[in-house]
Design a protein around this motif. Structure first.
Motif, PDB file in Angstrom:
ATOM      1  N   MET A  68       3.202  20.522   6.265  1.00 14.69           N
ATOM      2  CA  MET A  68       2.104  19.830   6.928  1.00 14.69           C
ATOM      3  C   MET A  68       2.298  18.325   6.812  1.00 14.69           C
ATOM      4  SD  MET A  68      -1.262  22.024   5.836  1.00 14.69           S
ATOM      5  CE  MET A  68      -1.782  23.426   6.817  1.00 14.69           C
ATOM      6  N   PHE A  69       1.590  17.579   7.636  1.00 17.02           N
ATOM      7  CA  PHE A  69       1.633  16.127   7.518  1.00 17.02           C
ATOM      8  C   PHE A  69       1.104  15.721   6.146  1.00 17.02           C
ATOM      9  CE2 PHE A  69       1.555  16.609  12.144  1.00 17.02           C
ATOM     10  CZ  PHE A  69       2.668  15.849  12.457  1.00 17.02           C
ATOM     11  N   GLY A  70       1.856  14.850   5.480  1.00 13.15           N
ATOM     12  CA  GLY A  70       1.500  14.426   4.145  1.00 13.15           C
ATOM     13  C   GLY A  70       2.073  15.307   3.050  1.00 13.15           C
ATOM     14  N   GLU A  71       2.769  16.361   3.420  1.00  9.97           N
ATOM     15  CA  GLU A  71       3.391  17.266   2.446  1.00  9.97           C
ATOM     16  C   GLU A  71       4.886  16.981   2.392  1.00  9.97           C
ATOM     17  OE1 GLU A  71       3.681  22.097   1.524  1.00  9.97           O
ATOM     18  OE2 GLU A  71       2.908  21.368   3.447  1.00  9.97           O
ATOM     19  N   SER A  72       5.471  17.102   1.243  1.00  6.12           N
ATOM     20  CA  SER A  72       6.900  16.817   1.075  1.00  6.12           C
ATOM     21  C   SER A  72       7.752  18.029   1.406  1.00  6.12           C
ATOM     22  CB  SER A  72       7.190  16.385  -0.361  1.00  6.12           C
ATOM     23  OG  SER A  72       6.508  15.187  -0.669  1.00  6.12           O
ATOM     24  N   ILE A  73       8.906  17.779   1.987  1.00  6.94           N
ATOM     25  CA  ILE A  73       9.895  18.825   2.203  1.00  6.94           C
ATOM     26  C   ILE A  73      10.479  19.223   0.851  1.00  6.94           C
ATOM     27  CG2 ILE A  73      12.137  19.334   3.252  1.00  6.94           C
ATOM     28  CD1 ILE A  73      11.403  17.390   5.478  1.00  6.94           C
ATOM     29  N   LYS A  74      10.694  20.519   0.663  1.00 13.62           N
ATOM     30  CA  LYS A  74      11.269  20.979  -0.598  1.00 13.62           C
ATOM     31  C   LYS A  74      12.630  20.327  -0.827  1.00 13.62           C
ATOM     32  CE  LYS A  74       9.115  25.567  -0.739  1.00 13.62           C
ATOM     33  NZ  LYS A  74       9.385  27.019  -0.726  1.00 13.62           N
ATOM     34  N   PRO A  99       0.835  -1.209   0.000  1.00 17.12           N
ATOM     35  CA  PRO A  99       0.000   0.000   0.000  1.00 17.12           C
ATOM     36  C   PRO A  99       0.860   1.245   0.000  1.00 17.12           C
ATOM     37  CG  PRO A  99       0.050  -1.006   2.176  1.00 17.12           C
ATOM     38  CD  PRO A  99       0.721  -1.970   1.242  1.00 17.12           C
ATOM     39  N   PRO A 100       0.350   2.357  -0.522  1.00 18.00           N
ATOM     40  CA  PRO A 100       1.151   3.587  -0.555  1.00 18.00           C
ATOM     41  C   PRO A 100       1.501   4.044   0.849  1.00 18.00           C
ATOM     42  CG  PRO A 100      -1.160   4.041  -1.067  1.00 18.00           C
ATOM     43  CD  PRO A 100      -1.002   2.555  -1.065  1.00 18.00           C
ATOM     44  N   TYR A 101       2.710   4.591   0.995  1.00 23.79           N
ATOM     45  CA  TYR A 101       3.185   5.050   2.294  1.00 23.79           C
ATOM     46  C   TYR A 101       2.584   6.411   2.618  1.00 23.79           C
ATOM     47  CZ  TYR A 101       6.364   6.669   5.920  1.00 23.79           C
ATOM     48  OH  TYR A 101       6.894   7.153   7.100  1.00 23.79           O
ATOM     49  N   MET A 102       1.962   6.507   3.807  1.00 24.56           N
ATOM     50  CA  MET A 102       1.368   7.762   4.247  1.00 24.56           C
ATOM     51  C   MET A 102       2.049   8.198   5.526  1.00 24.56           C
ATOM     52  SD  MET A 102      -0.862  10.106   3.684  1.00 24.56           S
ATOM     53  CE  MET A 102      -1.876  11.361   4.479  1.00 24.56           C
ATOM     54  N   ARG A 103       2.666   9.365   5.509  1.00 23.34           N
ATOM     55  CA  ARG A 103       3.342   9.836   6.700  1.00 23.34           C
ATOM     56  C   ARG A 103       2.320  10.308   7.730  1.00 23.34           C
ATOM     57  NH1 ARG A 103       7.461  14.122   4.397  1.00 23.34           N
ATOM     58  NH2 ARG A 103       5.723  14.388   2.976  1.00 23.34           N
ATOM     59  N   ILE A 104       2.401   9.793   8.912  1.00 23.03           N
ATOM     60  CA  ILE A 104       1.514  10.189   9.993  1.00 23.03           C
ATOM     61  C   ILE A 104       2.357  10.505  11.214  1.00 23.03           C
ATOM     62  CG2 ILE A 104      -0.410   8.804   9.155  1.00 23.03           C
ATOM     63  CD1 ILE A 104       0.292   6.719  11.288  1.00 23.03           C
TER      64      ILE A 104
END
Length: 404
Positions: free
Chosen positions: A280-286, A3-8
């Motif tokens: 935010m959670f679920g957002e990538s670092i630049k 399953p796709p990885y979701m950062r929590i």
């Protein structure tokens, strides 16, 4: 198929730390260990005859003394409020009602930012730089205390900063103070209510019982929870740049940015959404920020970790990166650290801090004392005259960290 990885948010209970060396259970022993960590030559510095280059990685724990709420400490939200769930980036981006709720609660939580100041830990980091002992900082914190306390010391803000909002369409930044004024203008009833709760002192305490007695609860991300509050009428402004010149979409058509009669963002707009300039959670670092943090670790001889459980993978991987490069690591944190055994499993049992240290003390207690010790050490020469850290410590107050 995986399953796709979701950062929590990492909420597992962290094991109690193993103090290294064993003598570091007392403050005197902890100081001796971290002192040894600083002055011991590294492999690269001993061969070149230079002083070791030390990078610092900080987390929310160092700002608790400035009034910030805790995340994973004894009274941290993730431990006390098991049902707490921060907003995720995709929710904020695609859900108008979710943005109303976020900005309404954030509007209340933002008001005490101007009262909060850097504390003794931030100024101790400044003095360690003045002594030529640390060269750069990576912080997970979004409070801008590092840049206030030591503006000349290079600092990578891994998770962004709260001092600005940023447009999700054109990337234009807007000072958060200006945005706050717009929220007050668009929501006069909420602005009046805010003045009432400020007068009541309800936002002057992080004590959960006192907050409940006053009819609210404050989470560490600046989310002020008001039971029964009607968020559906809350309004927030559109990006002023996109309003004047709506951006092009991916298919080449012009996006839509509409506002109501007062200038509040309105459906069916497809652009011009402002968000806090934090990850935010679920957002990538630049990529540029990630690359800058990697470079800090790569260029350093040692890594000092302060006030973080490394529960966020973006921070944990930096410590692991240093370990994979065989660089000594010292961790100063109250409570456990995610996977910390990885960083110390191969240390010589007889070493006293030169290869690494793990101590459990408040950075506000340990670091100023360390600065005093190092100032007396013969080989440590100050780069320039600095005033005493106690004189630079500002009065602290409550600050609401709005990471999500």
């Amino acid at each position: 198929m995986r399953p796709p990885y979701m950062r929590i948010p990492y909420t597992d209970v962290l094991a109690a730390p193993t103090i290294i060396p064993r003598s570091a259970t007392a403050l005197s022993g902890a100081l001796a260990a971290v002192h040894e960590f600083f002055i011991a030559p590294s492999l690269s510095s001993s061969s070149s005859g230079t002083r070791p280059s030390i990078a610092v990685l900080t987390g929310a724990g160092i700002s608790v003394a400035s009034g910030l709420a805790d995340y994973r400490g004894t009274n941290g939200t993730y431990r006390v409020n098991k049902t707490y769930r921060p907003i995720y980036y995709h929710e904020f981006l695609h859900n108008h009602e979710a943005r109303k709720r976020y900005w309404a609660r954030s509007f209340l939580g933002w008001t005490t930012l101007h009262k909060a100041k850097p504390n003794a830990t931030h100024f101790a980091i400044k003095h360690l730089n003045d002594l030529g002992l640390i060269q750069s900082v990576i912080t997970q914190n979004v409070d801008s205390f590092h840049s206030q306390a030591h503006p000349s010391l290079p600092t990578v803000e891994l998770h962004g900063y709260l001092r600005s909002c940023v447009c999700t369409s054109c990337q234009e930044e807007l000072p958060r103070d200006d945005f706050q004024n717009e929220l007050a203008r668009l929501n006069p009833t909420w602005a009046a209510f805010l003045q009432e709760i400020l007068a009541s002192g309800a936002l002057d305490t992080e004590n959960p019982d006192e907050q409940r007695a006053r009819g609210m609860k404050t989470n560490p991300d600046g989310d002020v929870d008001l039971p029964g509050a009607q968020y559906t009428q809350f309004r927030y402004p559109a990006c002023p740049r996109c309003l004047v010149n709506p951006p092009l979409t991916e298919n080449g058509t012009r996006a839509t940015v509409e506002v109501d009669s007062d200038g509040a963002w309105a459906p069916p707009s497809t652009a011009g959404i402002l968000k806090p300039a934090v990850v935010m959670f679920g957002e990538s670092i630049k990529h540029s920020v990630k690359a800058a943090a990697d470079k800090v670790v790569n260029d350093a001889d040692k890594l000092l970790v302060l006030g973080t459980s490394l529960a966020t993978y973006s921070a944990w991987r930096l410590a692991k990166q240093a370990k994979d490069q065989n660089k000594p690591i010292a961790i100063v944190n109250l409570g456990g650290v995610r996977g910390e055994d990885v960083f110390f499993a191969d240390l010589d049992p007889s070493q006293q801090g030169s290869q690494g240290a793990r101590v459990e003390f408040s950075t506000n207690e340990l670091l100023p004392a360390l600065v005093d010790q190092l100032r007396q050490y013969p080989s440590v020469q100050t780069a320039h005259t600095t005033s005493n850290y106690i004189a630079e410590t500002h009065e602290t107050s409550v600050f609401k960290d709005m990471l999500s």
